[in-house]
Design an enzyme around this catalytic site. Structure first.
Site, PDB file in Angstrom:
ATOM      1  N   LYS A   1      12.512 -11.123  -1.678  1.00 45.26           N
ATOM      2  CA  LYS A   1      12.829 -10.499  -2.972  1.00 45.26           C
ATOM      3  C   LYS A   1      13.820 -11.346  -3.753  1.00 45.26           C
ATOM      4  O   LYS A   1      13.706 -11.479  -4.975  1.00 45.26           O
ATOM      5  CB  LYS A   1      13.396  -9.094  -2.736  1.00 45.26           C
ATOM      6  CG  LYS A   1      12.359  -8.107  -2.210  1.00 45.26           C
ATOM      7  CD  LYS A   1      13.022  -6.826  -1.767  1.00 45.26           C
ATOM      8  CE  LYS A   1      12.020  -5.790  -1.311  1.00 45.26           C
ATOM      9  NZ  LYS A   1      12.648  -4.661  -0.600  1.00 45.26           N
TER      10      LYS A   1
ATOM     11  N   GLY B   1       9.679   3.748  -0.681  1.00 46.47           N
ATOM     12  CA  GLY B   1       9.084   5.083  -0.578  1.00 46.47           C
ATOM     13  C   GLY B   1       7.851   5.196  -1.460  1.00 46.47           C
ATOM     14  O   GLY B   1       7.698   4.446  -2.423  1.00 46.47           O
TER      15      GLY B   1
HETATM   16  P1  NAP Z   1       1.507   0.408   5.099  1.00 46.69           P
HETATM   17  O1  NAP Z   1       1.998   1.793   5.016  1.00 46.69           O
HETATM   18  O2  NAP Z   1       1.568  -0.318   6.385  1.00 46.69           O
HETATM   19  O3  NAP Z   1       0.007   0.391   4.527  1.00 46.69           O
HETATM   20  C1  NAP Z   1      -0.804  -0.725   4.537  1.00 46.69           C
HETATM   21  C2  NAP Z   1      -2.223  -0.310   4.186  1.00 46.69           C
HETATM   22  O4  NAP Z   1      -3.023  -1.472   4.125  1.00 46.69           O
HETATM   23  C3  NAP Z   1      -2.876   0.607   5.191  1.00 46.69           C
HETATM   24  O5  NAP Z   1      -3.617   1.593   4.519  1.00 46.69           O
HETATM   25  C4  NAP Z   1      -3.819  -0.302   5.998  1.00 46.69           C
HETATM   26  O6  NAP Z   1      -5.015   0.340   6.421  1.00 46.69           O
HETATM   27  C5  NAP Z   1      -4.178  -1.329   4.968  1.00 46.69           C
HETATM   28  N1  NAP Z   1      -4.429  -2.638   5.564  1.00 46.69           N
HETATM   29  C6  NAP Z   1      -3.553  -3.428   6.217  1.00 46.69           C
HETATM   30  N2  NAP Z   1      -4.153  -4.586   6.573  1.00 46.69           N
HETATM   31  C7  NAP Z   1      -5.421  -4.526   6.137  1.00 46.69           C
HETATM   32  C8  NAP Z   1      -6.551  -5.388   6.186  1.00 46.69           C
HETATM   33  N3  NAP Z   1      -6.475  -6.575   6.774  1.00 46.69           N
HETATM   34  N4  NAP Z   1      -7.698  -4.985   5.629  1.00 46.69           N
HETATM   35  C9  NAP Z   1      -7.788  -3.782   5.031  1.00 46.69           C
HETATM   36  N5  NAP Z   1      -6.776  -2.919   4.945  1.00 46.69           N
HETATM   37  C10 NAP Z   1      -5.609  -3.284   5.492  1.00 46.69           C
HETATM   38  O7  NAP Z   1       2.299  -0.508   4.059  1.00 46.69           O
HETATM   39  P2  NAP Z   1       3.137  -0.044   2.770  1.00 46.69           P
HETATM   40  O8  NAP Z   1       4.463   0.439   3.189  1.00 46.69           O
HETATM   41  O9  NAP Z   1       2.294   0.816   1.918  1.00 46.69           O
HETATM   42  O10 NAP Z   1       3.386  -1.463   2.072  1.00 46.69           O
HETATM   43  C11 NAP Z   1       2.358  -2.130   1.392  1.00 46.69           C
HETATM   44  C12 NAP Z   1       2.939  -3.266   0.583  1.00 46.69           C
HETATM   45  O11 NAP Z   1       3.887  -2.763  -0.356  1.00 46.69           O
HETATM   46  C13 NAP Z   1       3.720  -4.298   1.400  1.00 46.69           C
HETATM   47  O12 NAP Z   1       3.566  -5.543   0.789  1.00 46.69           O
HETATM   48  C14 NAP Z   1       5.166  -3.843   1.260  1.00 46.69           C
HETATM   49  O13 NAP Z   1       6.072  -4.901   1.433  1.00 46.69           O
HETATM   50  C15 NAP Z   1       5.157  -3.378  -0.163  1.00 46.69           C
HETATM   51  N6  NAP Z   1       6.187  -2.393  -0.493  1.00 46.69           N
HETATM   52  C16 NAP Z   1       6.362  -1.309   0.281  1.00 46.69           C
HETATM   53  C17 NAP Z   1       7.313  -0.354  -0.079  1.00 46.69           C
HETATM   54  C18 NAP Z   1       7.568   0.871   0.733  1.00 46.69           C
HETATM   55  O14 NAP Z   1       8.432   1.653   0.376  1.00 46.69           O
HETATM   56  N7  NAP Z   1       6.846   1.122   1.802  1.00 46.69           N
HETATM   57  C19 NAP Z   1       8.064  -0.560  -1.236  1.00 46.69           C
HETATM   58  C20 NAP Z   1       7.849  -1.682  -2.022  1.00 46.69           C
HETATM   59  C21 NAP Z   1       6.895  -2.596  -1.640  1.00 46.69           C
HETATM   60  P3  NAP Z   1      -5.051   1.549   7.483  1.00 46.69           P
HETATM   61  O15 NAP Z   1      -4.339   2.674   6.777  1.00 46.69           O
HETATM   62  O16 NAP Z   1      -6.449   1.831   7.714  1.00 46.69           O
HETATM   63  O17 NAP Z   1      -4.276   1.061   8.668  1.00 46.69           O
HETATM   64  N1  HSE Z   2      10.844  -2.315   3.500  1.00 48.52           N
HETATM   65  C1  HSE Z   2      11.270  -2.396   2.149  1.00 48.52           C
HETATM   66  C2  HSE Z   2      12.668  -1.812   2.019  1.00 48.52           C
HETATM   67  C3  HSE Z   2      10.320  -1.640   1.280  1.00 48.52           C
HETATM   68  O1  HSE Z   2      13.121  -1.155   2.961  1.00 48.52           O
HETATM   69  O2  HSE Z   2      13.300  -2.024   1.004  1.00 48.52           O
HETATM   70  C4  HSE Z   2      10.581  -1.839  -0.174  1.00 48.52           C
HETATM   71  O3  HSE Z   2      10.340  -3.136  -0.572  1.00 48.52           O
END
Ligand code: NAP
Ligand code: HSE
Length: 428
Positions: free
Chosen positions: A205, A302
């Site tokens: 980031k 989130g």
């Molecule tokens: P997550 O909960 O682990 O979800 C990932 C999703 O992608 C799941 O639905 C998974 O499928 C799917 N997936 C993963 N690998 C795949 C592949 N090779 N082919 C097809 N589908 C695939 O992740 P997340 O927390 O939503 O984060 C997603 C992105 O947003 C990341 O880059 C993260 O850094 C970013 N982000 C996250 C947050 C946060 O608060 N969580 C905040 C800002 C940014 P299945 O469900 O079938 O396993």
């Molecule tokens: N894992 C990241 C955090 C998600 O805790 O800030 C948001 O980018």
């Protein structure tokens, strides 16, 4: 109403947030973008996973080609995470003239150059507001609103998980592992939390923020990185004794024509604005040579906060596509219907009254409050054995109309000398 089809890659925390917001705010989004936004395909790993969300099963696919080859899909939202296959999918989608929205700082931090170059070559839009600071509009802020400034430094709490862990350790005495488990349960942590606790996430980031703030391409290798795993409760206690709090900071400063780039746990004075940014909140503190000091703060992780930034990017793409500027709606506010009468607002109140020091006056006033549906949270009396004393009441939440009626009645009591002040309390 025109329709736009979106292909969603991933239905985890972020993907679900996007789905929920597109349904929850459908009407507003139609008005603001000029489009009915439809998610027409969703790529996942496992079709049979229990997802706790009402998404028609026929939208799910495990085959990216179904999204790639569908020319009716104009926007691809990448919410898979990691470098591959995400980067490959985004590049291929752009080559088929699809606009991209991504939340993936790891992909940008490692492959930003190729992603931005492809977007430029293919003349498609590439938006990544959610990649830093979750729901905080920091990317837009740096790219647009602060563009008049020479930025001198950016200091941020840009990882929600580590801020959550250190906050819980500091304020509730939780141990590291308990706090990490809670952050994972709340959907803040990355699929592999090493990225959070060893500060890789904050490093990606910071590379994005510093590239934007300093008009350069900051390579992640130039960033000094330390995780939070060495922080013990005893360090937190000592920090407190010295008037500090330990925060996971990402820092970029321009000094003597060079950039200082570092991510590490840092002690900061308890009085600094960043010291009170707790839980999964993120905040970015910016020094610009025109704007001065500025801080943006909000939920950094989130489902819904991150979804908010992603959906905002979708709307920006649609507006740019159509050249729609964001203007005030021409519909006039009708004061009688649309603006709440002050008597109908709900608040808590501080009421300071000077009264004659006579037996029974406190009871009389309390009765008046009660008769007008004002419940007292606490009361104090100042001054003793004087002709006049001060009574201070703090009320529970009530309608302003109730307070006004009570005050009018109190004014008529013989022993109530003066209503000195009434101040509304917002328990933020
Ligand atoms: P997550 O909960 O682990 O979800 C990932 C999703 O992608 C799941 O639905 C998974 O499928 C799917 N997936 C993963 N690998 C795949 C592949 N090779 N082919 C097809 N589908 C695939 O992740 P997340 O927390 O939503 O984060 C997603 C992105 O947003 C990341 O880059 C993260 O850094 C970013 N982000 C996250 C947050 C946060 O608060 N969580 C905040 C800002 C940014 P299945 O469900 O079938 O396993
Ligand atoms: N894992 C990241 C955090 C998600 O805790 O800030 C948001 O980018």
């Amino acid at each position: 109403m025109k329709k736009v089809k979106v292909g969603l890659l991933g239905l985890g925390n972020v993907g679900k947030g996007v789905w929920k917001i597109l349904n929850m705010n459908k009407d507003e989004l139609q008005k603001r973008s000029g489009y009915d936004i439809e998610i027409s395909k969703i790529l996942v790993n496992d079709l049979n996973k229990n997802r706790n969300i009402d998404v028609p099963r026929e939208l799910l696919t495990t085959n990216f080609e179904e999204i790639l080859m569908d020319d009716t899909i104009e926007i691809v939202v990448e919410a898979i995470g990691g470098v591959e296959p995400s980067v490959d999918y985004m590049v291929r989608a752009m080559k088929r003239k699809k606009h991209i929205v991504t939340a993936n700082k790891m992909a940008i931090g490692t492959n930003g150059k190729i992603l931005l170059k492809t977007a430029k070559e293919e003349k498609v839009m590439f938006y990544y507001e959610a990649s830093v600071g979750g729901g905080i509009p920091i990317i837009h802020g740096l790219k647009e609103s602060l563009t008049a400034n020479k930025i001198e430094e950016v200091i941020g709490i840009i990882n929600g998980t580590t801020n959550y862990i250190l906050t819980k350790m500091t304020l509730e005495g939780l141990d590291f592992h308990q706090a990490l488990k809670e952050a994972q349960e709340k959907g803040y942590a990355e699929a592999d939390p090493t990225s959070d606790i060893e500060s890789f996430d904050a490093m990606y980031k910071l590379s994005i923020l510093s590239s934007l703030a300093f008009d350069t391409m900051v390579n992640i290798d130039s960033i000094h990185r330390e995780g939070i795993t060495n922080i013990r409760s005893i360090d937190i206690e000592y920090a407190k004794e010295f008037g500090y709090v330990i925060k996971p900071l990402a820092i970029v400063k321009e000094r003597d024509g060079q950039l200082e780039l570092r991510v590490h746990p840092t002690m900061i004075p308890q009085t600094h604005p960043l010291a009170n940014v707790n839980d999964s909140f993120n905040a970015v503190f910016i020094k610009g040579n025109a704007v001065g000091d500025l801080m943006l703060c909000g939920r950094g992780a989130g489902e819904l906060p991150t979804g908010s930034a992603v959906v905002g990017d979708i709307v920006s793409i649609l507006r740019n596509k159509e050249n729609i500027s964001c203007e005030f709606n021409s519909k006039k506010v009708d004061k009688s219907n649309d603006i709440k009468d002050m008597d109908c607002i709900q608040s808590e109140y501080y009421v300071r009254i000077t009264v004659k020091d006579k037996p029974g006056i406190l009871g009389e006033i309390s009765t008046v409050f009660g008769e007008n549906n004002v419940s007292i949270l606490s009361v104090i009396q100042k001054g003793k054995r004087e002709k006049q004393v001060t009574l201070v009441f703090i009320t529970h939440s009530t309608l302003e109309g109730n307070i006004n009626k009570a005050i009018e009645r109190i004014k008529s009591l013989e022993d109530a000398e003066k209503i000195e002040n009434i101040i509304r309390i917002e328990n933020l």
